[in-house]
Design a protein around this motif. Structure first.
Motif, mmCIF file in Angstrom:
data_model
loop_
_atom_site.group_PDB
_atom_site.id
_atom_site.type_symbol
_atom_site.label_atom_id
_atom_site.label_comp_id
_atom_site.label_asym_id
_atom_site.label_seq_id
_atom_site.Cartn_x
_atom_site.Cartn_y
_atom_site.Cartn_z
ATOM 1 N N ARG A 277 -2.779 9.694 5.571
ATOM 2 C CA ARG A 277 -4.388 9.270 4.489
ATOM 3 C C ARG A 277 -5.191 10.468 3.717
ATOM 4 N NH1 ARG A 277 -10.265 9.034 5.303
ATOM 5 N NH2 ARG A 277 -10.123 9.398 7.405
ATOM 6 N N GLU A 278 -4.770 11.025 2.340
ATOM 7 C CA GLU A 278 -6.005 11.755 1.991
ATOM 8 C C GLU A 278 -6.972 11.521 1.288
ATOM 9 O OE1 GLU A 278 -2.276 14.875 0.497
ATOM 10 O OE2 GLU A 278 -2.005 13.096 -0.292
ATOM 11 N N THR A 279 -7.827 10.215 1.090
ATOM 12 C CA THR A 279 -8.791 10.274 0.282
ATOM 13 C C THR A 279 -9.653 9.099 1.811
ATOM 14 O OG1 THR A 279 -7.950 7.512 -0.335
ATOM 15 C CG2 THR A 279 -7.586 9.878 -1.547
ATOM 16 N N GLU A 280 -11.155 8.641 1.221
ATOM 17 C CA GLU A 280 -12.081 8.124 2.051
ATOM 18 C C GLU A 280 -11.118 6.626 2.503
ATOM 19 O OE1 GLU A 280 -15.494 8.848 2.847
ATOM 20 O OE2 GLU A 280 -13.822 10.632 2.614
ATOM 21 N N ASP A 281 -10.420 5.906 1.524
ATOM 22 C CA ASP A 281 -9.765 4.551 2.094
ATOM 23 C C ASP A 281 -8.584 4.632 1.512
ATOM 24 O OD1 ASP A 281 -10.157 1.826 3.067
ATOM 25 O OD2 ASP A 281 -8.833 1.954 0.983
ATOM 26 N N VAL A 282 -7.720 4.000 3.253
ATOM 27 C CA VAL A 282 -5.883 4.298 2.761
ATOM 28 C C VAL A 282 -5.663 2.497 3.384
ATOM 29 C CG1 VAL A 282 -5.310 5.353 4.549
ATOM 30 C CG2 VAL A 282 -3.596 4.531 2.523
ATOM 31 N N GLN A 283 -5.104 1.328 2.444
ATOM 32 C CA GLN A 283 -5.358 0.350 3.508
ATOM 33 C C GLN A 283 -3.497 0.224 3.742
ATOM 34 O OE1 GLN A 283 -7.234 -2.333 2.477
ATOM 35 N NE2 GLN A 283 -8.628 -0.894 2.305
ATOM 36 N N LEU A 284 -3.420 0.531 5.217
ATOM 37 C CA LEU A 284 -3.014 0.947 5.621
ATOM 38 C C LEU A 284 -3.676 0.642 7.483
ATOM 39 C CD1 LEU A 284 -0.351 3.677 5.020
ATOM 40 C CD2 LEU A 284 0.099 1.064 5.030
ATOM 41 N N ASP A 285 -3.186 -0.599 8.496
ATOM 42 C CA ASP A 285 -3.359 -0.861 9.621
ATOM 43 C C ASP A 285 -2.177 0.310 10.464
ATOM 44 O OD1 ASP A 285 -1.022 -2.151 10.444
ATOM 45 O OD2 ASP A 285 -2.007 -4.006 9.709
#
Length: 410
Positions: A277-285
Motif C-alpha cells: 500500500r502506498e496510498t490511504e486505501d488499497v483494495q487488498l484484504d
C-alpha cells in the motif's frame, strides 16, 4: 508357486526400477534449483527459505499427471515477471524458483494448463498462462506499467523501476481472498541490487475491509489464540480499520508513513521492495496481501502499532506454540522462518536504540501467518501512546533495515 529366490530377485528389480523413476521425474529428490542473478533467487543468501524436501503428495501429483502430458520438443518463453517454476503441474506443488519475462525454456510436454520444461538440466513445470512460443523482450520500463522515480515520505525522489503486481487467481490460496481489486507495486533498486525482494505491508488501509470476513486458516479450522478475533472463530475481518493514536492520528496513516520511509532505506541499500500500500486505501484484504507476498517477495513484513496505551515498545507476533497450529500447512513448513525473521527485526531495532516490549515477541494466530509461504512477520512498533514523529519513524526504519540485513546475511 514362485520360488523364494526368484521372487526376491523380482522384488529387488522392482525397487530399483521405482527408485530410478522417482529420481528422474519432477516429483523426485531435486537439488535446489539455481536462480540466475537477474531473478529473485540467490540460493547462496543465508537464512533464505530452504528448499523443502518433496512431499509424498507432490510425488503423487507428479506421477499421476505425467502420463497426461503430450510429448513436445520446442522452445517457449516466459511472458510474465517472477513466474513460478514448480515441481509438478499444480499450484499446490513446491516452487523451485521464479523466472523473469523473456527467459527461454525447452518444453518437453504439454498438459492441461501446464507445460513440462527443462531448466538447468531439470524437468520442471510452468503454467501455460505465462509462456508463449514467440520470443519476448525482458521487462522494460514501459509507461503503462513502470515509471522512473517514486515519491518518498519526506518529498524526495528515489530512482527505481516500478511495476504493479495484482493477485493472480491461479496462485495458491488466492481463491480465499474476498477483496482483491487493488494492486501492490514492485520497485527495483537501481544501485547495488541484491536481488532480494522485501514486501512492506502498511497495516490496515482498506475501505470496507472490516465489513467482510475471510477464513482465519486456509483449512477452515478455528483460531487458536485471542486477539482482534477471539479464539475458536473460523473467520476474521478481511482487514481491520486499526486503532487511533492518543493524539487522534489514525493507525493506517502512521503505518503508511512508516512504510514509505522503510521503502526508501531498502531501495538505497539495494533491496527490491514490494509495497502493498502506498496510498490511504488499497483494495487488498489480508489474504490477498499475503498471497501476493508469497509469490512476489522473499519476505513479508507487516507494520503495525498495538492498541494498548502504555508506550510498551516494539515486539513481533510470533507463531503460537500450539501443536495443532504448528502442524497445519503452510505454517508447519514455515513457522521457524517466521520467528527467525521476527527475532532479526527485534535485534535490528535494539541496535537502533528502540524500546523493546518484554522479550520482544507475543504469540498470536494471525491470518497473515496462517497463509504465508515466505518468511513473514507482523511487527508492532509501539502502541497508541508511542511517539510517531518523523524522526522516530526514521529511527524505526533504520532499525528494521538492520534487522533485514541481519536476516539475509548482508
Amino acid at each position: 508357486m514362485m520360488g523364494k529366490a526368484k521372487k526376491a530377485v523380482l522384488l529387488i528389480a522392482a525397487a530399483v526400477w521405482a527408485a530410478g523413476i522417482l529420481s528422474g521425474c519432477a516429483g523426485g529428490d531435486y537439488q535446489p534449483i539455481e536462480i540466475p542473478t537477474e531473478t529473485a533467487g540467490g540460493e547462496d543468501i543465508p537464512n533464505r527459505v530452504p528448499q523443502a524436501e518433496t512431499s509424498q503428495k507432490e510425488t503423487a501429483v507428479s506421477m499421476e499427471t505425467a502420463p497426461a502430458y503430450e510429448e513436445a520438443d520446442d522452445t517457449v518463453y516466459i511472458t510474465g515477471n517472477r513466474v513460478n517454476i514448480r515441481s509438478a503441474g499444480s499450484t499446490s506443488s513446491q516452487i523451485l524458483g521464479r523466472l523473469d519475462r523473456g527467459t527461454a525454456l525447452k518444453r518437453t510436454g504439454i498438459g492441461d494448463g501446464w507445460s513440462r520444461v527443462v531448466y538447468q538440466d531439470q524437468e520442471c513445470y510452468v503454467s501455460n498462462q505465462y509462456i508463449g512460443t514467440e520470443a519476448v523482450e525482458p521487462e522494460q520500463t514501459a509507461a503503462a506499467e513502470t515509471e522512473s522515480g517514486s515519491q518518498t515520505g519526506d518529498g524526495t525522489l528515489a530512482s527505481a523501476q516500478r511495476q504493479e503486481i495484482r493477485l493472480n487467481p491461479d496462485w495458491q490460496y488466492a481463491e480465499m481472498s474476498k477483496i482483491n481489486s487493488g494492486a501492490a507495486v514492485l520497485y527495483k533498486a537501481e544501485n547495488n541490487r541484491k536481488d532480494i525482494v522485501v514486501c512492506v505491508n502498511a497495516g490496515h488501509g482498506t475501505q470496507g475491509g472490516s465489513s467482510v470476513k475471510t477464513l482465519c486458516h486456509p483449512d477452515g479450522t478455528p483460531k487458536v489464540t485471542s486477539g482482534t478475533t477471539q479464539a475458536g472463530a473460523t473467520t476474521a475481518v478481511a482487514v481491520s480499520s486499526g486503532m487511533t493514536f492518543a493524539d487522534g492520528t489514525a493507525e493506517h496513516q502512521v503505518t503508511l508513513s512508516m512504510a514509505l520511509k522503510l521503502k526508501e532505506k531498502l531501495l538505497a541499500a539495494g533491496y527490491d521492495v514490494l509495497m502493498i500500500r502506498e496510498t490511504e486505501d488499497v483494495q487488498l484484504d489480508n489474504v490477498a496481501r499475503t498471497v501476493i507476498a508469497n509469490n512476489a517477495a522473499d519476505c513479508h513484513i507487516a507494520l503495525h502499532w498495538d492498541s494498548t496505551s502504555n508506550d510498551k515498545g516494539a515486539f513481533y507476533m510470533s507463531v503460537p506454540s500450539n501443536e495443532t497450529y504448528r502442524n497445519m500447512e503452510p505454517v508447519k513448513s514455515h513457522w521457524q522462518q517466521h520467528n527467525a525473521l521476527g527475532e532479526s527485526l527485534i535485534s535490528g531495532l535494539k541496535s537502533a536504540g528502540v524500546k523493546i516490549f518484554s522479550g520482544g515477541s507475543m504469540e498470536m494466530d494471525l491470518t497473515q501467518t496462517s497463509y504465508s509461504t515466505v518468511p513473514s512477520i507482523d511487527i508492532e512498533l509501539g502502541d497508541k501512546a508511542s511517539d510517531h514523529s518523523a524522526a522516530t519513524l526514521d529511527t524505526l526504519a533504520s532499525g528494521l533495515l538492520a534487522g533485514i540485513d541481519q536476516y539475509f546475511g548482508q
